[in-house]
Each structure stands twice: as structure tokens, then as C-alpha cells.
Design an enzyme around this catalytic site. Structure first.
Site, PDB file in Angstrom:
ATOM      1  N   ASN A   1     -42.606  12.876  37.626  1.00  0.00           N
ATOM      2  CA  ASN A   1     -42.665  11.427  37.070  1.00  0.00           C
ATOM      3  C   ASN A   1     -42.276  10.225  37.929  1.00  0.00           C
ATOM      4  OD1 ASN A   1     -43.449  11.861  34.499  1.00  0.00           O
ATOM      5  ND2 ASN A   1     -41.553  11.979  33.565  1.00  0.00           N
ATOM      6  N   TYR A   2     -41.919  10.724  39.184  1.00  0.00           N
ATOM      7  CA  TYR A   2     -41.834   9.647  40.266  1.00  0.00           C
ATOM      8  C   TYR A   2     -43.024   9.876  41.328  1.00  0.00           C
ATOM      9  CZ  TYR A   2     -37.183   8.885  38.329  1.00  0.00           C
ATOM     10  OH  TYR A   2     -35.927   8.685  37.871  1.00  0.00           O
TER      11      TYR A   2
HETATM   12  C1  LIG Z   1     -37.606   1.685  35.703  1.00  0.00           C
HETATM   13  C2  LIG Z   1     -38.169   3.199  35.405  1.00  0.00           C
HETATM   14  C3  LIG Z   1     -37.017   3.953  34.796  1.00  0.00           C
HETATM   15  C4  LIG Z   1     -37.305   5.188  34.631  1.00  0.00           C
HETATM   16  N1  LIG Z   1     -36.358   6.046  33.968  1.00  0.00           N
HETATM   17  C5  LIG Z   1     -36.640   7.358  33.902  1.00  0.00           C
HETATM   18  C6  LIG Z   1     -35.712   8.234  33.187  1.00  0.00           C
HETATM   19  O1  LIG Z   1     -34.494   7.987  33.016  1.00  0.00           O
HETATM   20  N2  LIG Z   1     -36.034   9.615  33.214  1.00  0.00           N
HETATM   21  C7  LIG Z   1     -36.994  10.337  33.653  1.00  0.00           C
HETATM   22  O2  LIG Z   1     -37.275  11.312  33.375  1.00  0.00           O
HETATM   23  N3  LIG Z   1     -38.048   9.292  34.090  1.00  0.00           N
HETATM   24  C8  LIG Z   1     -37.689   8.161  34.492  1.00  0.00           C
HETATM   25  N4  LIG Z   1     -38.672   7.065  34.951  1.00  0.00           N
HETATM   26  C9  LIG Z   1     -39.916   7.799  35.381  1.00  0.00           C
HETATM   27  C10 LIG Z   1     -40.855   7.950  34.247  1.00  0.00           C
HETATM   28  O3  LIG Z   1     -40.346   8.958  33.476  1.00  0.00           O
HETATM   29  C11 LIG Z   1     -42.389   7.946  34.592  1.00  0.00           C
HETATM   30  O4  LIG Z   1     -42.780   6.647  35.373  1.00  0.00           O
HETATM   31  C12 LIG Z   1     -43.325   8.058  33.432  1.00  0.00           C
HETATM   32  O5  LIG Z   1     -44.554   8.668  33.815  1.00  0.00           O
HETATM   33  C13 LIG Z   1     -43.520   6.933  32.687  1.00  0.00           C
HETATM   34  O6  LIG Z   1     -44.163   7.062  31.402  1.00  0.00           O
HETATM   35  P1  LIG Z   1     -44.960   5.691  30.984  1.00  0.00           P
HETATM   36  O7  LIG Z   1     -45.705   6.158  29.658  1.00  0.00           O
HETATM   37  O8  LIG Z   1     -43.854   4.549  30.957  1.00  0.00           O
HETATM   38  O9  LIG Z   1     -45.996   5.254  31.993  1.00  0.00           O
HETATM   39  P2  LIG Z   1     -47.436   5.230  32.132  1.00  0.00           P
HETATM   40  O10 LIG Z   1     -47.987   4.678  33.623  1.00  0.00           O
HETATM   41  O11 LIG Z   1     -48.359   4.953  30.871  1.00  0.00           O
HETATM   42  O12 LIG Z   1     -48.069   6.960  32.358  1.00  0.00           O
HETATM   43  C14 LIG Z   1     -47.543   7.605  33.298  1.00  0.00           C
HETATM   44  C15 LIG Z   1     -48.575   8.811  33.571  1.00  0.00           C
HETATM   45  O13 LIG Z   1     -48.878   9.626  32.308  1.00  0.00           O
HETATM   46  C16 LIG Z   1     -50.093   9.404  31.950  1.00  0.00           C
HETATM   47  N5  LIG Z   1     -50.062   9.272  30.642  1.00  0.00           N
HETATM   48  C17 LIG Z   1     -49.445   8.233  29.899  1.00  0.00           C
HETATM   49  N6  LIG Z   1     -49.571   8.496  28.402  1.00  0.00           N
HETATM   50  C18 LIG Z   1     -50.320   9.614  28.286  1.00  0.00           C
HETATM   51  C19 LIG Z   1     -50.629  10.482  27.075  1.00  0.00           C
HETATM   52  N7  LIG Z   1     -50.205  10.019  25.692  1.00  0.00           N
HETATM   53  N8  LIG Z   1     -51.083  11.487  27.138  1.00  0.00           N
HETATM   54  C20 LIG Z   1     -51.802  11.850  28.515  1.00  0.00           C
HETATM   55  N9  LIG Z   1     -51.109  11.534  29.678  1.00  0.00           N
HETATM   56  C21 LIG Z   1     -50.602  10.051  29.490  1.00  0.00           C
HETATM   57  C22 LIG Z   1     -50.674   8.148  32.628  1.00  0.00           C
HETATM   58  O14 LIG Z   1     -52.057   8.435  32.610  1.00  0.00           O
HETATM   59  C23 LIG Z   1     -49.809   8.278  33.902  1.00  0.00           C
HETATM   60  O15 LIG Z   1     -50.658   9.051  34.963  1.00  0.00           O
HETATM   61  C24 LIG Z   1     -38.488   5.888  35.140  1.00  0.00           C
HETATM   62  C25 LIG Z   1     -39.572   4.776  35.659  1.00  0.00           C
HETATM   63  C26 LIG Z   1     -39.288   3.620  36.042  1.00  0.00           C
HETATM   64  C27 LIG Z   1     -40.261   2.678  36.613  1.00  0.00           C
END
Ligand SMILES: Cc1cc2nc3c(=O)[nH]c(=O)nc-3n(C[C@H](O)[C@H](O)[C@H](O)COP(=O)(O)OP(=O)(O)OC[C@H]3O[C@@H](n4cnc5c(N)ncnc54)[C@H](O)[C@@H]3O)c2cc1C
Ligand SMILES: *[C@@H]1O[C@H](CO)[C@@H](O)[C@H](O)[C@H]1NC(C)=O
Ligand SMILES: *[C@@H]1O[C@H](CO)[C@@H](O)[C@H](O)[C@H]1NC(C)=O
Ligand SMILES: *[C@@H]1O[C@H](CO)[C@@H](O)[C@H](O)[C@H]1NC(C)=O
Ligand SMILES: *[C@@H]1O[C@H](CO)[C@@H](O)[C@H](O)[C@H]1NC(C)=O
Ligand SMILES: *[C@@H]1O[C@H](CO)[C@@H](O)[C@H](O)[C@H]1NC(C)=O
Length: 539
Positions: free
Chosen positions: A476-477
Site C-alpha cells: 500500500n506504499y
Molecule cells: C495520507 C495517507 C495515509 C495513509 N494511511 C494508511 C493507514 O493508516 N493504513 C494503511 O494500511 N495504509 C495507509 N495508507 C496507504 C493506503 O492504504 C494506500 O495508499 C491505498 O492504496 C489507498 O487506497 P485508495 O482507495 O485511497 O487509493 P487509490 O489510489 O484509489 O487506489 C490504490 C490502488 O488500488 C486500486 N484500487 C482502488 N480501488 C479499487 C477497487 N475497488 N478494486 C480494485 N482495485 C482498486 C487502484 O487502481 C490503485 O492501484 C495511507 C496513504 C496516504 C497517502
């Protein structure tokens, strides 16, 4: 959609594809949507580049501004579906017109995988699919991927105060992405990862078929709970087990600077934090501030914030800390007893007594342009090693780089490394991630190259202290410096192992096997998606 309609769409699309330019592909794609049985309901959910709301719709959840810059490639079309049928139609029309698709939930991908691609693409943005429906009687909930952590915690709290869910800290991170990569938060030491509590899901595959746990099979169901987003299909919704939380929890946040013996306190934290009772999580966040007490000519110091959640009353925290971590010097006045939802408000970066409605605001939290990455520690870093990290921090101005330390142990030790694709369980002291702000805002800036270089140098500095062979990282990073898929065509297993084994360790091979069966034509792809095993590229 009827077969005859599809054939008509196909004919129109082929006739408009003669030159294969992006413009004709876009026209063909829009024609295909217009001919679908969803045309009347989807038409108000489609944003072309000519639409005056296109930029705002794209920017809405670009959460790393490094990928919002004008120079970064934009989608040809954005679709914000409201139904599963819309998603099926978008998948069908994307394939038919030879475009690619990116899936976005919360838009927090560290490398913009959900909304940037060098290959012409459409953006499937799930923001409108964001229901959270709890069933308190069975202690379960269905959570849509387009919901944020904030919506999840908020709507859960409206249904019950007895249960919580172990998802992440920032309110505007999307459920779709975080659950796809495992997902950790402040309940991790008690209950493990978010993915450990997923019991069913609705997934739409490359053929547009809606699968549930019963029909996708246990291999694919395993893969989507930690194998990273964007490789296996569109997860529309997740059914989860809720976890019990007590009526009163205790939080604290205490700061210690270098002048306040932070280095020795943090040194001790490394070995005690993973051994605390499961109910206690003390996470550390470090940055550089200017301080009147600094002994440096530039007035800088490193300040570590010890941020804690305890699932129980304050009196118990004092007893545990007095026995196991007296160095922190915690006192009664540091401790605040709150409800679970107010604790989630606090860990979503708001004051603990702020109204929970703030959790629903998706644009209130700061959005930096940044480069970040993760590492895992199995041994404490010696004091001289820590001093070297602080020296790196001093190279940048105050509040331009952030260190985050997340302790393991507790429930994490009890789950096998192959229960989910996420392999970091027993034996790890803590996860470390850090990031540097690369530019003040959306515009490109002169500092960017130096900031990226700073991250590279700190990565190299850490090498002797972190895991090796492979050097582990949290999916996730995401970090493209570990390698990426070829933009077109296939990618060999060996090439993908460069990042795949670092994210998934022993589980990478099984993910490749699942991908090869579930999405053999590699429709669901991005820079670091799981590759399809092929005899051509792998022999
Ligand atoms: C400020 C910040 C705080 C964070 N805090 C945490 C934390 O506390 N714990 C933790 O574990 N992680 C944390 N993260 C990391 C976070 O889990 C990942 O960045 C995660 O991928 C974000 O999910 P999103 O849906 O917001 O992102 P998106 O950018 O929408 O998706 C991330 C990836 O998943 C894919 N994806 C999205 N939705 C779907 C779907 N429905 N089906 C299939 N694929 C999909 C996208 O194509 C992309 O490859 C943090 C990140 C940031 C920037
Ligand atoms: C922009 O797209 C939206 C969503 O499809 C639509 O409702 C709106 O009318 C469009 N606006 C313009 C100016 O084209
Ligand atoms: C949209 O953003 C692009 C850069 O990404 C810019 O060139 C264009 O002027 C913007 N359009 C509007 C209407 O703001
Ligand atoms: C500086 O030290 C004084 C005295 O110990 C303390 O009260 C104050 O909070 C410190 N300031 C900072 C920014 O650490
Ligand atoms: C450091 O702080 C002192 C006292 O506030 C001030 O006089 C001095 O200018 C500061 N130095 C820098 C480099 O900011
Ligand atoms: C969300 O917060 C921003 C920034 O404080 C504010 O401008 C906006 O009005 C808020 N949105 C809603 C829906 O409350």
C-alpha cells in the site's frame, strides 16, 4: 445488453478505430456507452476532457499532488458509476475500444497508479459507490469500495458504539485501495489487518461477471485481500466482520524532542512497543521543528510524537507504562478517555473532541506532493544509527519530511505469513515509512529533484538496518523505484519479482498463479500490477 446491440456497437467501434488515435478511441468508447442499455443512467456520469468539470472531477481525489501536475498524462474520460451494471458496461466498452482502465477509490496511491498512465486510458472513479451498511445483530457490515475510512467509521458509529473496524488512520483514504493491500490501523495489535476481517466481497472481473466469495473461489478471494489493488478486478463491496470495542478507550499524544532525551526514549520504544499488551498501540511520528531549546545554530530539533490508543481506561495505561516504558515519563494529565469514534476522529488528524461529521469531508485534509516508501525492522536500530537518520532530517527545512513507525506484535504474531498475501507478521518489530514533501503545491518546482535524491540517499543509508534479500516493503506504499511492468505487452515473472517479492515475499508466486487464471489477458494492469505468467516471456 442484448447481443444485437453489442454487435451494432462492435461494428460502429471498428469503423471508428481505423486510425487508432486517442480521439477516435474516445469517440468509439463514448459510442459504446451510448449504445449500452445503461446509456440513459450513465450519461450524466461521464466526463470527457471537453467537460468544464473534468479538471475538478480528476483533482477531487488526487491525493499526491506530484501526480496532479499538468505534465502528467490525464484520462481520456472519467466515469463515476453508481451501479454495478455501469461498471460492467465500462469494462466492456474499454476492452472493445482497446483502451486501458484505471480504478480509483480514495486516490491515495503513493505513485498515482489509480489515475495516471502513459497508455490512453479511462478512469473508473468509484466515489459514488460508497455505502456502509452495518448489521449489528451479526456484527458484520457491507462496505463499498468508494467509501473512505472516514465514512466507514462515521456510519458504523451511527449504527453501533459496541463495534469498530481495524482500518487505517486518515479519514480520506479509500476503502477500495486500503483493503486491497491488507490495511492497518490503530487496532492492528489487537485485531490484525483490515483484510483479516473480510469475509465476502463482490468483484467484477474482466468479462464483466460479478463474483462473490462462493463463485470466485478461495484462491481469488485470498488474493484480493492483500495482493494490492488493480490486478484482479473491480472490488465493488466488501463484507467484513466487525470487532468489539469497549465503551471507553484512552488516547494520548506526547512529544519528545532531542533535547528531551527523545533518542534514548525512541531507542527503547523499538523493543518494548511490540511487546505491550495487544490493547495498547503506541505509534511514533517524527519530524523537524524549530525550537527555542535547540542546541543547534539553525534552531532545529527532531520531535517525535508518541501517539497511542488503548482499548480500556486510563488507569490501566499508567500501570502498563510505569512497568514497561517508564522512560517516556507519561503522567495522568497526558491521558484522555474518549469513545471509540472520537478516537478515530483523533487518528484521522482532527482534534479528539471535533464533531465526527468532519470524517465525511474528503477535501479538508492537507494534500502534499510527496515521495514516500516503507521498510520493515526485525532488530532495533542502534543509537548511532538513529542519530544518522536525524542528520538526514536536518538536511531539509522544518516540516518537509516525516517519519512514521508502526509497531507490530500482538495479534500480528498469531497469523501465518501466508494467511493473506501480506506476509509481515511474526518476527517483525515495526514497519517504518517515511516521506519527503517534494513541492509546495501542484506546480512543478525547483526543489523536486533534490528532495527525490534525499529520499534515495536515506533509503541507501537504511540498508544495513532493515530487512534484506529481499528488502521488504508494504504494497500500500507503492514505490516505482523497485521496478515496473513494461508499459505494453507482457512482463516476465523475473522482472515483476523485483517488486513482487518485496511486497509479498513467499506469497508472490501464488498471486501470479491466481492472476494467470483470473485475468489471463491482463486487462487489470498498472505499473506494478501482478503479471500473468506466460511461457513466452518466462522461458
Ligand atoms: C495520507 C495517507 C495515509 C495513509 N494511511 C494508511 C493507514 O493508516 N493504513 C494503511 O494500511 N495504509 C495507509 N495508507 C496507504 C493506503 O492504504 C494506500 O495508499 C491505498 O492504496 C489507498 O487506497 P485508495 O482507495 O485511497 O487509493 P487509490 O489510489 O484509489 O487506489 C490504490 C490502488 O488500488 C486500486 N484500487 C482502488 N480501488 C479499487 C477497487 N475497488 N478494486 C480494485 N482495485 C482498486 C487502484 O487502481 C490503485 O492501484 C495511507 C496513504 C496516504 C497517502
Ligand atoms: C459534464 O459532465 C457531466 C457528467 O456527465 C454532465 O452532467 C454535464 O452536463 C457536463 N457539462 C458540460 C458543460 O459538458
Ligand atoms: C485543466 O487542467 C489542464 C492542465 O492539467 C489545464 O491546461 C487546463 O487549462 C485546465 N482547464 C480548466 C478548464 O481549468
Ligand atoms: C523548551 O524547554 C522548556 C523548559 O523545559 C519547556 O517548557 C518548553 O516546552 C520547551 N519548548 C519546546 C518547543 O520544546
Ligand atoms: C535561532 O533563535 C534565536 C533566538 O530566538 C534567533 O535569534 C536566531 O536568529 C535563530 N536562528 C535561526 C538560524 O533561525
Ligand atoms: C470541507 O472542508 C473544507 C475545508 O475546510 C471546506 O471548505 C468545505 O466546505 C468542507 N466541505 C463540506 C462538505 O463540509
Amino acid at each position: 445488453m442484448k447481443l444485437s446491440t453489442w454487435l451494432l456497437a462492435l461494428a460502429l467501434v471498428i469503423s471508428s478505430l481505423c486510425s487508432f488515435s486517442s480521439a477516435t478511441q474516445t469517440t468509439a468508447f463514448l459510442n459504446c456507452l451510448a449504445l449500452s442499455s445503461d446509456s440513459s443512467t450513465i450519461s450524466g456520469l461521464v466526463y470527457t476532457q471537453a467537460n468544464s468539470s473534468f479538471n475538478a472531477t480528476l483533482q477531487y481525489s488526487i491525493n499526491n499532488l506530484r501526480f496532479g501536475q499538468a505534465s502528467k498524462p490525464k484520462p481520456l474520460v472519467i466515469i463515476t458509476p453508481t451501479t454495478e451494471s455501469h461498471i460492467q458496461t465500462v469494462i466492456y466498452c474499454t476492452k472493445l475500444t482497446g483502451l486501458e482502465m484505471r480504478i480509483r477509490s480514495g486516490g491515495h496511491s503513493f505513485e498515482g497508479f489509480s489515475y495516471v498512465s502513459s497508455i490512453p486510458f479511462v478512469l473508473l472513479d468509484l466515489r459514488n459507490i460508497n455505502k456502509v451498511v452495518a448489521d449489528v445483530a451479526t456484527a458484520t457490515a457491507w462496505i463499498d469500495s468508494g467509501a473512505t475510512n472516514g465514512e466507514l467509521y462515521y456510519y458504523l458509529s451511527r449504527a453501533t458504539s459496541e463495534y469498530g473496524f481495524p482500518s487505517g488512520l486518515w479519514a480520506n483514504v479509500g476503502v477500495g485501495g486500503i483493503l486491497s493491500g491488507g490495511g492497518y490501523g490503530m487496532l492492528r495489535r489487537k485485531y490484525g489487518l483490515a483484510g483479516d476481517h473480510v469475509i465476502d466481497a463482490r468483484l467484477i472481473n474482466a468479462d464483466g461477471v460479478i463474483l462473490t466469495r462462493a463463485t470466485m473461489g478461495e484462491d481469488l478471494f485470498w488474493a484480493i485481500r492483500g495482493g494490492g489493488g488493480g490486478s484482479f478486478g473491480v472490488v465493488v463491496s466488501w463484507k467484513v466482520d466487525l470487532v468489539p470495542v469497549p465503551p471507553v478507550v484512552t488516547i494520548f499524544q506526547v512529544f519528545r524532542t532531542i533535547e528531551q532525551d527523545m533518542t534514548n526514549i525512541f531507542y527503547k520504544w523499538q523493543s518494548v512497543a511490540p511487546l505491550f499488551p495487544k490493547e495498547l498501540d503506541i505509534r511514533c511520528n517524527g519530524n523537524v521543528i524549530l525550537s527555542e531549546n535547540s542546541t543547534r545554530a539553525d534552531n532545529k530539533t527532531v520531535r517525535m510524537s508518541f501517539d497511542s490508543l488503548y482499548l480500556g481506561p486510563a488507569s490501566e495505561v499508567l500501570a502498563i507504562m510505569g512497568e514497561q516504558f517508564p522512560e517516556l515519563g507519561l503522567v495522568q494529565e497526558d491521558l484522555i478517555e474518549v469513545s471509540y469514534i472520537q478516537a478515530m476522529v483523533f487518528f484521522s488528524q482532527f482534534p479528539y473532541n471535533a464533531p465526527p461529521e468532519l470524517l465525511l469531508n474528503k477535501t479538508i485534509l492537507p494534500r502534499p506532493a510527496f515521495k514516500g516508501r516503507s521498510d520493515f525492522f526485525k532488530q532495533p536500530m542502534p543509537v548511532e544509527g538513529l542519530l544518522g537518520v536525524w542528520d538526514y532530517m536536518f538536511q531539509l527545512p522544518e516540516n518537509q519530511a516525516f517519519l512514521q513507525y508502526t509497531p507490530y506484535g500482538g495479534r500480528m504474531n498469531e497469523i501465518s505469513e501466508s494467511a493473506l498475501p501480506f506476509p509481515y507478521r511474526a518476527g517483525y518489530l515495526y514497519m517504518f515509512n517515511f516521506f519527503a514533501v517534494t513541492c509546495p503545491g501542484l506546480e512543478e518546482c525547483a526543489e523536486e529533484a533534490a528532495r527525490m535524491d534525499w529520499v534515495r540517499r536515506l533509503v541507501a543509508y537504511l540498508t544495513p538496518y532493515v530487512t534484506s534479500n529481499p528488502r521488504s516493503a508494504y504494497v500500500n506504499y507503492v514505490n516505482v523505484w523497485m521496478g515496473q511492468n513494461n508499459p505494453t505487452g507482457s512482463t516476465s515473472y523475473a522482472q515483476a519479482s523485483q517488486w513482487g517479492k518485496r511486497y509479498f515475499g513467499v506469497n508472490f508466486d501464488r498471486l501470479v498463479a491466481v492472476k494467470t487464471v483470473a485475468d489471463p489477458l491482463n486487462f487489470f494492469r498498472h505499473e506494478q500490477s501482478i503479471p500473468v505468467f506466460s511461457l513466452v516471456s518466462d522461458m
